[in-house]
Design a protein around this motif. Structure first.
Motif, PDB file in Angstrom:
ATOM      1  N   GLU A   1       0.818  -1.217   0.000  1.00 33.40           N
ATOM      2  CA  GLU A   1       0.000   0.000   0.000  1.00 33.40           C
ATOM      3  C   GLU A   1       0.849   1.264   0.000  1.00 33.40           C
ATOM      4  O   GLU A   1       0.411   2.307  -0.485  1.00 33.40           O
TER       5      GLU A   1
ATOM      6  N   LEU B   1       0.612   3.808  -2.983  1.00 33.37           N
ATOM      7  CA  LEU B   1       0.602   3.001  -4.204  1.00 33.37           C
ATOM      8  C   LEU B   1      -0.028   3.750  -5.369  1.00 33.37           C
ATOM      9  O   LEU B   1       0.478   3.705  -6.497  1.00 33.37           O
TER      10      LEU B   1
ATOM     11  N   VAL C   1       6.636  -4.359  -6.883  1.00 33.03           N
ATOM     12  CA  VAL C   1       5.868  -3.118  -7.005  1.00 33.03           C
ATOM     13  C   VAL C   1       5.032  -3.146  -8.280  1.00 33.03           C
ATOM     14  O   VAL C   1       3.827  -2.833  -8.270  1.00 33.03           O
TER      15      VAL C   1
ATOM     16  N   THR D   1       2.075  -5.525  -8.028  1.00 31.49           N
ATOM     17  CA  THR D   1       1.014  -4.975  -7.172  1.00 31.49           C
ATOM     18  C   THR D   1       0.210  -3.913  -7.919  1.00 31.49           C
ATOM     19  O   THR D   1      -1.019  -3.852  -7.810  1.00 31.49           O
ATOM     20  N   LEU D   2       0.886  -3.085  -8.698  1.00 32.22           N
ATOM     21  CA  LEU D   2       0.193  -2.082  -9.506  1.00 32.22           C
ATOM     22  C   LEU D   2      -0.757  -2.754 -10.493  1.00 32.22           C
ATOM     23  O   LEU D   2      -1.897  -2.296 -10.682  1.00 32.22           O
TER      24      LEU D   2
ATOM     25  N   THR E   1      -3.996  -0.102 -10.749  1.00 35.89           N
ATOM     26  CA  THR E   1      -3.758   1.290 -10.371  1.00 35.89           C
ATOM     27  C   THR E   1      -3.625   2.165 -11.609  1.00 35.89           C
ATOM     28  O   THR E   1      -2.856   1.844 -12.519  1.00 35.89           O
TER      29      THR E   1
END
Length: 282
Positions: free
Chosen positions: A16, A42, A104, A107-108, A113
């Motif tokens: 996060e 994020l 990273v 996760t994006l 995102t």
């Protein structure tokens, strides 16, 4: 949680938030030391990558345009070792750095995102009060007003003008450029009613330097001011300006976006999205 710690600093990511902490090494740039720890949410991240080099490489974090006042102010002009969003990685930690960047990015992707421009800053900018000295002056910002005090390197014109002080409400913009070639580095403040600026050495609203590449921590003063200025909204320009003036404003903004794209601040996707939004204003 994913973490990498090297002499240049440490980055920690919990899915996060990505925390950037400068190292304690004497070679860490002044700007990064003054800025201190940065917590990057994020949703402010465009991408993260490990860029290999002969002696190891660097981790590089790229933020969305409009997410961070410091990134917007410097427009890609901060390079290592001054850039807080780059981490020098020795050769033996290259694998860990690549794994960190992959975590990273994954996760994006999982969180889908957005990578386009942000309407509001997601990072608060440098803490205040903040001050920095470079070349011919010292810039000080306390959150309400900017003060410029001249050093012994100031021109006769600046000495005659004396120390400058102006409230935040009188500012309409702030510009920062690094020293390059024979040109001067500058931190320039734009006030309401200003005409064309004089040369950096003579402009009493500008601190200039000719030796320090990045002017110490001057970018932090500019970013702290930028974070507290109203974000320009094209819709707000039209009632107060003629159609021709609004058209010119959009064209100027398109030129600025093109420069940010060429310098690497905006990705191809971000540039296309921002350009289409501005073209619709026409």
């Amino acid at each position: 949680m994913t973490e990498i710690a090297v002499p240049d600093g440490s980055w920690t990511f919990n899915g996060e938030m990505l925390r950037v902490v400068p190292g304690g090494d004497k070679n860490v740039h002044e700007l990064r030391k003054v800025l201190g720890e940065v917590a990057v949410p994020l949703e402010a991240i465009a991408t993260c990558a490990f860029e290999p080099g002969r002696k190891g490489g660097q981790l590089r974090l790229r933020l969305r345009y409009g997410a961070d006042p410091l990134s917007d102010l410097v427009a890609g002009s901060l390079a290592a070792p001054a850039d807080p969003y780059r981490l020098a990685v020795p050769k033996e930690r290259a694998g860990a750095a690549q794994y960190f960047a992959d975590e990273v990015r994954d996760t994006l992707e999982i969180n889908q995102t957005p990578s386009g421009p942000c309407e509001h800053y997601l990072l608060p900018g440098p803490a205040i009060p903040v001050s920095a000295t470079a070349g011919d002056g010292t810039a000080i910002f306390d959150g309400e007003r900017v003060r410029l005090e001249w050093t012994g390197f100031a021109s006769t014109e600046k000495e005659r003008a004396g120390s400058q002080e102006f409230p935040l409400a009188e500012l309409v913009g702030v510009e920062w450029k690094p020293q390059s070639g024979l040109g001067y580095g500058t931190l320039r403040f734009r006030l309401k009613g200003d005409g064309p600026g004089a040369s950096p050495q003579k402009d009493p609203h500008c601190v200039s330097w000719g030796i320090q590449r990045f002017g110490g921590a001057t970018a932090l003063v500019g970013a702290a001011v930028l974070a507290r200025l109203p974000r320009e909204q094209p819709e707000e320009l039209e009632p107060a300006a003629s159609v021709g003036d609004a058209h010119d404003a959009v064209l100027r903004r398109l030129a600025e976006l093109g420069e940010l794209h060429r310098s690497g601040v905006l990705t191809e996707e971000e540039f296309a999205a921002a350009k289409q939004a501005m073209i619709r204003r026409l």
